[in-house]
Motif scaffolding. Structure first.
Motif, mmCIF file in Angstrom:
data_model
loop_
_atom_site.group_PDB
_atom_site.id
_atom_site.type_symbol
_atom_site.label_atom_id
_atom_site.label_comp_id
_atom_site.label_asym_id
_atom_site.label_seq_id
_atom_site.Cartn_x
_atom_site.Cartn_y
_atom_site.Cartn_z
ATOM 1 N N GLN A 93 -61.242 -50.654 19.064
ATOM 2 C CA GLN A 93 -60.775 -50.797 17.679
ATOM 3 C C GLN A 93 -61.471 -52.014 17.097
ATOM 4 O OE1 GLN A 93 -56.543 -50.323 17.054
ATOM 5 N NE2 GLN A 93 -56.577 -51.686 15.290
ATOM 6 N N GLY A 121 -58.982 -54.577 11.705
ATOM 7 C CA GLY A 121 -57.542 -54.527 11.510
ATOM 8 C C GLY A 121 -56.853 -55.866 11.663
ATOM 9 N N ASN A 134 -54.258 -48.660 16.460
ATOM 10 C CA ASN A 134 -54.361 -47.441 15.662
ATOM 11 C C ASN A 134 -53.396 -46.355 16.095
ATOM 12 O OD1 ASN A 134 -56.310 -48.407 13.903
ATOM 13 N ND2 ASN A 134 -57.997 -47.752 15.202
#
Length: 127
Positions: free
Chosen positions: A92, A95, A109
């Protein structure tokens, strides 16, 4: 662990009265539009397990959660040494946001069970 609540003060009252938890930190995260209220046992120290109540202060993800599901468990949180390194290790790439205590945080996620999982970078003031 964090619960979403319409009123953090009202929600915390039961945990304080029945379980004897105490307020250890109360903060507004302006960018996220939320109030974060942490509760812990009387003798807790930095790094111990805490309980968080998240109250929305404006429309956003927490207000949407409350409208759809009502008050209750919102997410679990785990401390990591480096938020960016951890996100990279699980594939990931983005974020990260500034959360409570001004620490880097991110929500993963997806989890197999659909549980919201937040990671927070350890800091000297983490409860």
């Amino acid at each position: 662990m964090a619960i979403a609540a319409h009123d953090a003060d009202a929600s915390s009252q039961w945990f304080e009265d029945v379980l004897g938890l105490q307020r250890v930190h109360d903060e507004v995260v302006t960018d996220a539009g939320v109030r974060l209220l942490w509760l812990a046992t009387e003798n807790s120290t930095v790094g111990d397990t805490t309980f968080q109540i998240v109250q929305p202060l404006r429309p956003g993800p927490i207000a949407e959660f409350l409208a759809q599901k009502g008050e209750g468990l919102h997410h679990v949180c785990f401390a990591v040494d480096s938020a960016s390194d951890f996100l990279s290790s699980v594939g990931q790439a983005e974020g990260i946001f500034t959360g409570g205590y001004g620490l880097p945080c991110a929500f993963l996620n997806a989890t197999p069970e659909g549980i919201a999982v937040e990671i927070v970078q350890r800091g000297q003031t983490t409860p």
